[in-house]
Design an enzyme around this catalytic site. Structure first.
Site, PDB file in Angstrom:
ATOM      1  N   GLN A   1       0.747  -0.900   0.067  1.00  0.00           N
ATOM      2  CA  GLN A   1      -0.112   0.428   0.093  1.00  0.00           C
ATOM      3  C   GLN A   1       0.743   1.604   0.275  1.00  0.00           C
ATOM      4  OE1 GLN A   1      -3.283   0.934   0.377  1.00  0.00           O
ATOM      5  NE2 GLN A   1      -3.876  -0.646  -0.752  1.00  0.00           N
TER       6      GLN A   1
ATOM      7  N   SER B   1      17.125  -0.902   4.870  1.00  0.00           N
ATOM      8  CA  SER B   1      16.749  -1.199   4.846  1.00  0.00           C
ATOM      9  C   SER B   1      15.923  -1.584   3.122  1.00  0.00           C
ATOM     10  CB  SER B   1      14.723  -1.256   5.061  1.00  0.00           C
ATOM     11  OG  SER B   1      14.142  -0.078   4.705  1.00  0.00           O
TER      12      SER B   1
ATOM     13  N   ASP C   1      -0.052  -3.253  10.871  1.00  0.00           N
ATOM     14  CA  ASP C   1      -0.401  -2.943  12.319  1.00  0.00           C
ATOM     15  C   ASP C   1       0.386  -3.148  13.664  1.00  0.00           C
ATOM     16  OD1 ASP C   1      -2.693  -2.252  10.432  1.00  0.00           O
ATOM     17  OD2 ASP C   1      -4.067  -3.482  11.172  1.00  0.00           O
TER      18      ASP C   1
ATOM     19  N   HIS D   1      -5.242   1.565   8.232  1.00  0.00           N
ATOM     20  CA  HIS D   1      -5.548   0.685   8.557  1.00  0.00           C
ATOM     21  C   HIS D   1      -6.457   1.966  10.345  1.00  0.00           C
ATOM     22  CE1 HIS D   1      -5.526  -1.977   5.486  1.00  0.00           C
ATOM     23  NE2 HIS D   1      -3.916  -2.297   5.675  1.00  0.00           N
TER      24      HIS D   1
ATOM     25  N   GLY E   1      -2.333  -2.538  -2.830  1.00  0.00           N
ATOM     26  CA  GLY E   1      -1.512  -0.825  -3.438  1.00  0.00           C
ATOM     27  C   GLY E   1      -1.993  -1.262  -5.479  1.00  0.00           C
TER      28      GLY E   1
ATOM     29  N   SER F   1     -23.295 -21.685 -15.095  1.00  0.00           N
ATOM     30  CA  SER F   1     -24.413 -22.803 -15.424  1.00  0.00           C
ATOM     31  C   SER F   1     -25.565 -22.824 -14.899  1.00  0.00           C
ATOM     32  CB  SER F   1     -23.226 -23.687 -15.747  1.00  0.00           C
ATOM     33  OG  SER F   1     -23.596 -24.514 -15.027  1.00  0.00           O
TER      34      SER F   1
END
Length: 355
Positions: free
Chosen positions: A30, A53, A85, A110, A136, A259
């Protein structure tokens, strides 16, 4: 007037964020889409993350200015927490809270960490939510096409008045518009409603329910002597075809496209597969989400090094169905390029929810 019409935000633009300082903390699924879409909407974005990182390196490769979080958030108009989170509390406490002041606004993708009290925003600092209803990759793809996906918007707390500039609500509207979500629809909600319905949907249907049902069906066919490849194709692989119909046409449109045999079977089987016991289990899931039981359990496991989560991930990855999956996907080598931008990527052993 429908609920949707009642909750829909009026038409908005990204103007409130133009010439404002926006800091994005994190650069996952995201986060990357938010950064790219906002930049393409004319908004200056600084991406933060741990020095060295992979996420920060990727942001640099994408042409973004990067920085340590504690330095970047100072004086920023909008700080967007685009992190899993379970790490919100740690990053908030160590790198954000000590450096933000009254009049700034913190944005969340979030609502869980705020709603369940893992992050507590001091008075005078705004707290807003913009939650696109899709991954994302979809958010980015639709933006590039000149389209958008719906997003939820919430304001838990307004920033202190009298400091000049847009309100927290106006910044959130600009953020949502900058993502391209205003091209579809922006729906007002609350942090609590977003967090609880999001978690319930993931657990009961989208991830827990769907995968649990698919795996059980696969196992049932294999145990009955059917070839694993056939079991996988019928019970797992074909989910996308029906899901795409449901996504694009709605329930009635999906039923009209399948179907008569499939539709008849669905009417016959659904009440047996989703009975009172299933609904009782769903109500229990919802109760545990609402009262914070799930949030506390996940945070406790994360704080302990995620032993339960890692064990579950390892056990799921070792299921025989994974080999059937690889065999079916090998028949369609183009899928890897379509879903990862060129190469299949291994599952990280880091217990992080993509945001």
């Amino acid at each position: 007037m429908s609920d949707t019409q009642t909750l829909m935000e009026q038409a908005c633009t990204a103007d409130a964020l133009l010439a404002r300082r926006v800091v994005l903390v994190g650069y996952g699924n995201q986060g990357r889409a938010h950064a790219l879409n906002l930049r393409d909407s004319g908004i200056q974005v600084t991406v933060t993350g741990r020095s060295g990182s992979n996420a920060r390196a990727r942001a640099q490769m994408d042409g973004f200015q990067t920085s340590d979080t504690d330095r970047a958030v100072v004086g920023a108009d909008l700080v967007i927490m685009a992190l899993p989170d379970e790490v919100h509390a740690e990053v908030w406490t160590s790198a954000v809270a000590p450096h933000v002041e009254s009049g700034q606004t913190i944005g969340f993708i979030h609502g869980s960490s705020v709603h369940f009290g893992l992050v507590r925003i001091p008075e005078g600092i705004g707290a807003v939510l913009v939650a696109p209803k899709g991954p994302g990759t979809t958010l980015r793809e639709r933006f590039v096409r000149g389209q958008g996906i719906p997003a939820l918007l919430a304001v838990a707390q307004e920033r202190a008045p009298g400091t000049g500039g847009p309100t927290s609500h106006e910044l959130a509207r600009g953020w949502a518009a900058g993502l391209g979500c205003a091209r579809a629809g922006i729906v007002r909600t609350t942090f609590g409603d977003e967090a609880e319905t999001d978690l319930f949907g993931e657990q009961a249907v989208l991830c827990g329910g769907m995968m649990g049902l698919a795996q059980a069906a696969y196992e049932t066919l294999v145990e009955a002597g059917y070839p694993p490849l056939l079991a996988y194709m019928e019970c797992v692989h074909e989910i996308k075809q029906v899901a795409d119909l449901l996504y694009a046409r709605g329930p009635a449109g999906m039923r009209a496209a399948i179907s008569n045999t499939a539709e008849f079977g669905a009417y016959s089987a659904a009440p047996r597969m989703v009975d009172d016991a299933t609904k009782t289990a769903m109500r229990t899931l919802l109760k545990e989400i609402k009262d914070g039981t799930f949030s506390r359990a996940m945070q406790a496991d994360h704080d302990a090094g995620a032993p339960w989560f890692r064990a579950q991930r390892a056990m799921a990855s070792a299921h025989p169905m994974e080999q059937s999956s690889a065999d079916v996907r090998a028949l369609m080598p183009w899928l890897a390029a379509e879903t990862t931008g060129g190469a299949a990527q291994p599952i990280s052993d880091q217990p992080a929810r993509e945001t």
